[in-house]
Design a protein around this motif. Sequence first.
Motif, PDB file in Angstrom:
ATOM      1  N   UNK A 161     -17.210  14.853   4.709  1.00 38.25           N
ATOM      2  CA  UNK A 161     -16.403  14.217   5.798  1.00 38.25           C
ATOM      3  C   UNK A 161     -15.053  14.251   5.268  1.00 38.25           C
ATOM      4  N   UNK A 162     -14.568  14.560   4.260  1.00 39.78           N
ATOM      5  CA  UNK A 162     -13.769  15.271   3.521  1.00 39.78           C
ATOM      6  C   UNK A 162     -12.939  16.282   3.166  1.00 39.78           C
ATOM      7  N   UNK A 163     -14.362  17.895   3.397  1.00 44.70           N
ATOM      8  CA  UNK A 163     -14.069  19.095   4.023  1.00 44.70           C
ATOM      9  C   UNK A 163     -13.764  19.270   5.158  1.00 44.70           C
ATOM     10  N   UNK A 164     -14.411  18.167   5.908  1.00 44.21           N
ATOM     11  CA  UNK A 164     -14.266  18.291   7.741  1.00 44.21           C
ATOM     12  C   UNK A 164     -12.194  17.929   7.614  1.00 44.21           C
ATOM     13  N   UNK A 165     -12.032  16.336   6.899  1.00 42.03           N
ATOM     14  CA  UNK A 165     -10.617  16.491   7.140  1.00 42.03           C
ATOM     15  C   UNK A 165     -10.068  15.904   6.523  1.00 42.03           C
ATOM     16  N   UNK A 179      -7.298  10.575   4.510  1.00 38.38           N
ATOM     17  CA  UNK A 179      -7.194   8.862   3.403  1.00 38.38           C
ATOM     18  C   UNK A 179      -8.793   8.719   3.715  1.00 38.38           C
ATOM     19  N   UNK A 180      -9.510   8.394   2.579  1.00 40.42           N
ATOM     20  CA  UNK A 180     -10.941   7.509   2.171  1.00 40.42           C
ATOM     21  C   UNK A 180     -10.794   6.148   1.785  1.00 40.42           C
ATOM     22  N   UNK A 181     -11.420   5.760   3.049  1.00 41.27           N
ATOM     23  CA  UNK A 181     -10.793   4.239   2.385  1.00 41.27           C
ATOM     24  C   UNK A 181     -12.965   3.229   2.769  1.00 41.27           C
ATOM     25  N   UNK A 182     -13.277   3.139   1.265  1.00 44.55           N
ATOM     26  CA  UNK A 182     -14.608   2.798   0.954  1.00 44.55           C
ATOM     27  C   UNK A 182     -14.818   1.055   1.376  1.00 44.55           C
ATOM     28  N   UNK A 183     -15.253   0.404   2.497  1.00 42.69           N
ATOM     29  CA  UNK A 183     -16.050  -1.099   2.237  1.00 42.69           C
ATOM     30  C   UNK A 183     -16.429  -1.513   1.497  1.00 42.69           C
ATOM     31  N   UNK A 196      -2.294   9.587   8.874  1.00 38.18           N
ATOM     32  CA  UNK A 196      -2.481   9.800   9.772  1.00 38.18           C
ATOM     33  C   UNK A 196      -3.859   9.134  10.079  1.00 38.18           C
ATOM     34  N   UNK A 197      -4.396   9.735   9.236  1.00 37.57           N
ATOM     35  CA  UNK A 197      -6.157  10.077   9.774  1.00 37.57           C
ATOM     36  C   UNK A 197      -7.158   9.151   8.807  1.00 37.57           C
ATOM     37  N   UNK A 251      -5.551   7.770  13.307  1.00 37.87           N
ATOM     38  CA  UNK A 251      -6.896   7.628  13.614  1.00 37.87           C
ATOM     39  C   UNK A 251      -7.926   7.424  12.853  1.00 37.87           C
ATOM     40  N   UNK A 252      -9.132   6.201  12.861  1.00 36.49           N
ATOM     41  CA  UNK A 252      -9.887   6.362  12.318  1.00 36.49           C
ATOM     42  C   UNK A 252     -10.771   6.810  12.345  1.00 36.49           C
ATOM     43  N   UNK A 253     -11.965   7.669  11.997  1.00 42.24           N
ATOM     44  CA  UNK A 253     -12.860   8.045  11.948  1.00 42.24           C
ATOM     45  C   UNK A 253     -14.325   7.747  11.045  1.00 42.24           C
ATOM     46  N   UNK A 254     -15.184   6.993  11.563  1.00 40.32           N
ATOM     47  CA  UNK A 254     -16.401   5.851  11.256  1.00 40.32           C
ATOM     48  C   UNK A 254     -17.158   6.762  10.854  1.00 40.32           C
ATOM     49  N   UNK A 255     -17.995   6.804   9.364  1.00 36.54           N
ATOM     50  CA  UNK A 255     -18.628   7.618   8.190  1.00 36.54           C
ATOM     51  C   UNK A 255     -19.547   6.138   8.084  1.00 36.54           C
ATOM     52  N   UNK A 256     -20.682   6.980   7.840  1.00 39.72           N
ATOM     53  CA  UNK A 256     -21.173   7.415   9.619  1.00 39.72           C
ATOM     54  C   UNK A 256     -21.418   6.883  10.339  1.00 39.72           C
TER      55      UNK A 256
END
Length: 298
Positions: free
Chosen positions: A95-99, A103-107, A137-138, A159-164
Motif C-alpha cells: 500500500x505504501x508503494x501505491x500511495x 500516512x499509515x494509520x493502524x488500528x 490528505x490520503x 481520502x481514507x484507503x482501507x487495507x485490506x
Amino acid sequence: MEKEIRALKARKNAVVMAHNYQPMEVQALADVVGDSLELAVKTEETGADLIVVCGVRFMAETAKILNPERKVIVPVEDAGCPLADFLTPDLIREARQRYPDAAVVVYVNSTAESKALADITCTSANAVQVVASLPNDTILFGPDANLAAYVQRELPEKTIVPMPPGGHCYVHTGFTLADVEAARKRGGRVICHPECPPEVQERADLIASTGGMVRGAAAGGDEPWWVFTEREMASRLRVLYPGRVFYEKPEAVCADMKKISLADLRRALEREKHEIVLSREVMDRARRAIERMIAVGA
C-alpha cells in the motif's frame, strides 16, 4: 479460586488488565477493566513486576511494547483476533508503494509487526482524532474497513484507503438493519460500535467505542440501551449502572475473548505463562506509533 488469585497477585506484584469483552468473573478480579486505549494507557502507569492481560494477543503485545522491561503474559496462548489477521506487513508495504504520500494509520487491533510499520496507531475511541491530527490528505487505514468508513464519513476532507478493503470483525458485521428495526419496535436507544457495518452506524443513535459506551451511559438518561457490540459489554454496563436497562444480542460472541477462565488466570499467575516475546526492533518501532497515538489522546 478467587482468594488464590488475589493472593498470587499480591505475592507476585502482578496487575491484571481485562478488556470489556472478557467474562464477568474475570473482569471482577481485574485491577483495570477498559477498552483497548484505556488498557494501553494504564499499562504504563502500573508499577507491577508482572502484567497479566486478559484479552487477546494483540492487547498483550501492546502492553509488552509499552513495557519492554517487564514480564507480560496472556493466560491463553491461542487467544487471537481474526480481525488483526487481515492485515499483514506485506499488505502495508504494498500500500505504501501505491500511495507514497499517504500516512499509515493502524488500528490497535493488529499484530505488533503491523504496528511497527505504521506512522501512528489508533483505537475505535480516537480514530477520528488521530486521522485529523495528520497533515496527509490520503490515509492508509487498516485492518477494519467499517472503522475506516466511519472515519471517512467524519472527515470527508481526507481520502481514507482501507487495507485490506474487506477487513472486518465477524462479531460486529453480524449486526444488521433488521436488528435496528427490531430494537426500534421495542423502544430505546441504539448504541453501536464503529466496527459495525456503515448502514447500521447510520441508523444508530450513538456510535462509540466500548469505553465511550461506559462514558455515554454515565451521562444520564433512563431509556433502555441496545448495545450493538460483543454481548459482554451489556453485562459490564449492567454492573456499572444497575438501575438501567441494557439489551445485548445473544449471538454477538467473540470466541477468542471467552477463552480465558478463572482457572486459566490462576494458572497463568502461578506459572507466569504465556509470556509475550517480541524483537527489540519491532517493539521500538511499534512503540513510537503507539506513543504518537497516546499523545493525541481520546
